[in-house]
Design a protein around this motif. Structure first.
Motif, PDB file in Angstrom:
ATOM      1  N   ALA A 149       0.832  -1.201   0.000  1.00 44.79           N
ATOM      2  CA  ALA A 149       0.000   0.000   0.000  1.00 44.79           C
ATOM      3  C   ALA A 149       0.870   1.256   0.000  1.00 44.79           C
ATOM      4  O   ALA A 149       1.951   1.275   0.574  1.00 44.79           O
ATOM      5  N   VAL A 150       0.351   2.271  -0.668  1.00 44.30           N
ATOM      6  CA  VAL A 150       0.992   3.585  -0.706  1.00 44.30           C
ATOM      7  C   VAL A 150      -0.091   4.621  -0.427  1.00 44.30           C
ATOM      8  O   VAL A 150      -1.215   4.491  -0.914  1.00 44.30           O
ATOM      9  N   VAL A 151       0.241   5.627   0.362  1.00 42.44           N
ATOM     10  CA  VAL A 151      -0.707   6.688   0.686  1.00 42.44           C
ATOM     11  C   VAL A 151      -0.342   7.920  -0.144  1.00 42.44           C
ATOM     12  O   VAL A 151       0.751   8.464  -0.006  1.00 42.44           O
ATOM     13  N   TYR A 152      -1.261   8.322  -1.035  1.00 36.92           N
ATOM     14  CA  TYR A 152      -1.070   9.507  -1.859  1.00 36.92           C
ATOM     15  C   TYR A 152      -1.980  10.610  -1.334  1.00 36.92           C
ATOM     16  O   TYR A 152      -3.205  10.444  -1.344  1.00 36.92           O
ATOM     17  N   ASP A 153      -1.416  11.668  -0.851  1.00 34.53           N
ATOM     18  CA  ASP A 153      -2.188  12.805  -0.307  1.00 34.53           C
ATOM     19  C   ASP A 153      -3.267  12.343   0.672  1.00 34.53           C
ATOM     20  O   ASP A 153      -4.407  12.798   0.634  1.00 34.53           O
ATOM     21  N   GLY A 154      -2.921  11.413   1.533  1.00 34.25           N
ATOM     22  CA  GLY A 154      -3.829  10.963   2.572  1.00 34.25           C
ATOM     23  C   GLY A 154      -4.792   9.867   2.177  1.00 34.25           C
ATOM     24  O   GLY A 154      -5.565   9.395   2.999  1.00 34.25           O
TER      25      GLY A 154
END
Length: 178
Positions: A149-154
């Motif tokens: 998983a990656v968090v992009y801008d929350g």
């Protein structure tokens, strides 16, 4: 002998308290402090609100919160530096957080981190020179079932690949949104 360029703690606290009289964000933070009745156990909630208001947790802001909650500054600083979702430096227009928890790591998070670092041209923990993208890594974001998983801008994006992550970074760098 250790020398420092920082003013003494008393003057920094006084400067932080002087901000309160003119900056509307401090009034909003004060309202949030009152809502939590200045309870020390509300420290994490208060720091979240402070970061929302100011964008990051500057040292003077941490001193202000410590004073308001009657906590030692070292405790507030310790909490702010322990949790990955708090930042002590200004962030870029966009943030990308690569989870390096065990499940994500086993499923390729290391390669994703390398790809986004290459696409951004900065290592994890840094912001691009044009201030568009900040890269961060986290020990675990609690999305193990959908790793990596990656968090992009929350917003959590599931089952990422190095190509998907690098494309997002390149898009942000070239267009500034997306």
């Amino acid at each position: 002998m250790i020398t420092t360029t920082h003013p003494p703690r008393g003057r920094r606290l006084q400067a932080a308290l002087e901000h309160a009289s003119g900056d509307k964000r401090f009034r909003i933070l004060d309202t949030h402090l009152k809502r939590h009745q200045h309870r020390p156990d509300a420290l994490i909630e208060i720091l979240h609100r402070a970061q929302e208001l100011f964008g990051y947790l500057e040292e003077d802001l941490l001193l202000y919160v410590a004073h308001a909650l009657k906590l030692p500054p070292g405790r507030v600083y310790g909490v702010a530096t322990f949790y990955h979702f708090f930042t002590l430096k200004p962030q870029g227009e966009h943030t990308c957080v690569v989870c390096l928890g065990t499940a994500c790591y086993v499923k390729g998070a290391r390669e994703i981190l390398r790809a986004v670092e290459a696409a951004a041209g900065v290592p994890s923990g840094q912001t691009t020179p044009d201030k568009r993208v900040s890269l961060l890594s986290a020990r675990c974001i609690g999305a193990c079932g959908v790793a990596p998983a990656v968090v992009y801008d929350g917003t959590v994006s599931v089952r990422q690949t190095p190509e998907l992550a690098a494309d997002r970074i390149r898009q942000w760098r070239s267009h500034g949104s997306g």
